[in-house]
Design a protein around this motif. Structure first.
Motif, PDB file in Angstrom:
ATOM      1  N   ASN A   1       6.264  -8.291   4.853  1.00 46.99           N
ATOM      2  CA  ASN A   1       6.730  -7.200   4.004  1.00 46.99           C
ATOM      3  C   ASN A   1       8.260  -7.140   3.975  1.00 46.99           C
ATOM      4  OD1 ASN A   1       4.006  -6.596   3.872  1.00 46.99           O
ATOM      5  ND2 ASN A   1       4.130  -4.866   5.290  1.00 46.99           N
TER       6      ASN A   1
ATOM      7  N   ARG B   1       2.238  -9.224   9.306  1.00 40.81           N
ATOM      8  CA  ARG B   1       2.281  -8.584   7.998  1.00 40.81           C
ATOM      9  C   ARG B   1       3.584  -7.804   7.807  1.00 40.81           C
ATOM     10  NH1 ARG B   1      -1.009 -10.784   4.202  1.00 40.81           N
ATOM     11  NH2 ARG B   1      -3.103 -11.137   5.052  1.00 40.81           N
ATOM     12  N   GLU B   2       4.074  -7.188   8.854  1.00 39.46           N
ATOM     13  CA  GLU B   2       5.306  -6.412   8.730  1.00 39.46           C
ATOM     14  C   GLU B   2       6.500  -7.325   8.442  1.00 39.46           C
ATOM     15  OE1 GLU B   2       7.603  -2.831   8.622  1.00 39.46           O
ATOM     16  OE2 GLU B   2       5.514  -3.402   8.251  1.00 39.46           O
TER      17      GLU B   2
ATOM     18  N   ALA C   1       3.072  -4.783  -3.929  1.00 42.44           N
ATOM     19  CA  ALA C   1       2.473  -5.091  -2.627  1.00 42.44           C
ATOM     20  C   ALA C   1       0.980  -5.351  -2.748  1.00 42.44           C
ATOM     21  CB  ALA C   1       2.719  -3.937  -1.657  1.00 42.44           C
ATOM     22  N   TRP C   2       0.556  -6.506  -2.252  1.00 43.81           N
ATOM     23  CA  TRP C   2      -0.849  -6.885  -2.062  1.00 43.81           C
ATOM     24  C   TRP C   2      -1.686  -6.785  -3.345  1.00 43.81           C
ATOM     25  CZ3 TRP C   2       0.493  -2.262   0.987  1.00 43.81           C
ATOM     26  CH2 TRP C   2       1.352  -2.586   2.060  1.00 43.81           C
TER      27      TRP C   2
ATOM     28  N   TRP D   1      -1.478 -11.001  -0.384  1.00 44.05           N
ATOM     29  CA  TRP D   1      -2.536 -10.663   0.562  1.00 44.05           C
ATOM     30  C   TRP D   1      -3.549 -11.791   0.661  1.00 44.05           C
ATOM     31  CZ3 TRP D   1      -2.900  -7.030   4.190  1.00 44.05           C
ATOM     32  CH2 TRP D   1      -4.134  -6.864   4.833  1.00 44.05           C
TER      33      TRP D   1
ATOM     34  N   ILE E   1       4.188  -9.192  -2.564  1.00 42.09           N
ATOM     35  CA  ILE E   1       3.727  -9.412  -1.193  1.00 42.09           C
ATOM     36  C   ILE E   1       2.286  -9.882  -1.279  1.00 42.09           C
ATOM     37  CG2 ILE E   1       3.363  -8.411   1.089  1.00 42.09           C
ATOM     38  CD1 ILE E   1       5.415  -6.261   0.388  1.00 42.09           C
TER      39      ILE E   1
ATOM     40  N   THR F   1       1.953   0.046  -4.655  1.00 45.86           N
ATOM     41  CA  THR F   1       1.062  -0.244  -3.532  1.00 45.86           C
ATOM     42  C   THR F   1      -0.356   0.227  -3.880  1.00 45.86           C
ATOM     43  OG1 THR F   1       1.619   1.881  -2.506  1.00 45.86           O
ATOM     44  CG2 THR F   1       2.894  -0.035  -1.796  1.00 45.86           C
TER      45      THR F   1
ATOM     46  N   SER G   1       3.255   0.571   6.689  1.00 46.87           N
ATOM     47  CA  SER G   1       4.303  -0.424   6.903  1.00 46.87           C
ATOM     48  C   SER G   1       5.603   0.323   7.087  1.00 46.87           C
ATOM     49  CB  SER G   1       4.407  -1.382   5.719  1.00 46.87           C
ATOM     50  OG  SER G   1       5.617  -2.114   5.765  1.00 46.87           O
TER      51      SER G   1
ATOM     52  N   LEU H   1       8.293  -0.641   4.333  1.00 49.67           N
ATOM     53  CA  LEU H   1       7.963  -0.104   3.010  1.00 49.67           C
ATOM     54  C   LEU H   1       8.076   1.413   2.987  1.00 49.67           C
ATOM     55  CD1 LEU H   1       4.941  -2.283   1.810  1.00 49.67           C
ATOM     56  CD2 LEU H   1       7.374  -2.568   1.346  1.00 49.67           C
TER      57      LEU H   1
END
Length: 230
Positions: free
Chosen positions: A21, A17-18, A80-81, A103, A101, A40, A47, A50
């Motif tokens: 990102n 995941r990192e 993000a996500w 998910w 990003i 986010t 993270s 991030l």
């Protein structure tokens, strides 16, 4: 989606995941444009990359709660996500660049199909597909004209469909079931997307159709209870 540089960082094999990102961050910072906005789910971000980005002075950081997305003119956006609702907030918006990003691949599938973004994987980049948009078969019973009218009306509002357009659709679906019987929810959704409607509006219309096909009835205000589109 307008011609905004857009990318989605996707999780690949033997990935983390990192790393996912970081790909999004690097891509976004490489794009020309104004200040960076990071969105986010919560203010706390687990993270490292991030956290470094959001700690920079010119970077604004928003959590979902209390943040109304969709107004990103002159900014580069890192989302993000996002869930489906949040993806709708970056559907047909103006920005200098947008990086998502991912998910859940099922949630982003339709967005990817429509937006045709750069797809970032570990060690490779999938460029947007080239070609002409798919040609849709005309919808029967004047539905093309109805949806074009609804789309044009909704485009005039900053927040999309108003209650009266929803009531008109509800009433017509109940008063003219023959008009809607010969089409699928997928066909109507595809037409709405082709017309460039906001993601939320597409979902609303598709949901109304699905509910009618499931035999549900609607509560419609008295002023539109007998309404039918011409």
């Amino acid at each position: 989606m307008s011609n905004v540089p857009t990318a989605i960082s996707r999780l690949g094999e033997d990935d983390s995941r990192e790393s996912q990102n970081l790909r999004a961050v690097k891509w976004l910072l490489a794009q020309d444009g104004g200040p960076v906005v990071v969105v986010t789910p919560r203010r706390a971000v687990e993270s490292e990359c991030l956290a470094r980005l959001t700690s920079q002075p010119r970077v604004r950081h928003h959590a979902w709660r209390g943040h109304s997305g969709g107004f990103y003119d002159g900014q580069r956006v890192l989302y993000a996500w996002p869930d489906r609702q949040r993806l709708n907030e970056i559907w047909n918006v103006d920005a200098d660049a947008i990086a998502v990003i991912e998910w859940n691949a099922e949630v982003t599938a339709e967005w990817i199909e429509d937006v045709n973004p750069v797809q970032l994987y570990p060690g490779r980049t999938v460029e947007p597909t080239l070609g002409h948009p798919a040609v849709l078969d005309p919808l029967p019973n004047g539905l093309d004209a109805i949806l074009e009218h609804v789309a044009a009306t909704a485009a005039g509002y900053s927040s999309g469909l108003k209650w009266n357009e929803e009531d008109q659709l509800k009433a017509d679906m109940m008063n003219r079931p023959d008009r809607w019987a010969g089409v699928t929810v997928a066909q109507v959704r595809a037409k709405c997307r082709q017309l460039g409607m906001r993601g939320n509006d597409v979902d609303i219309i598709a949901d109304l159709m699905q509910r009618r096909k499931d035999g549900r009835r609607f509560n419609v205000r008295s002023s539109y209870r007998t309404f039918e589109f011409n």
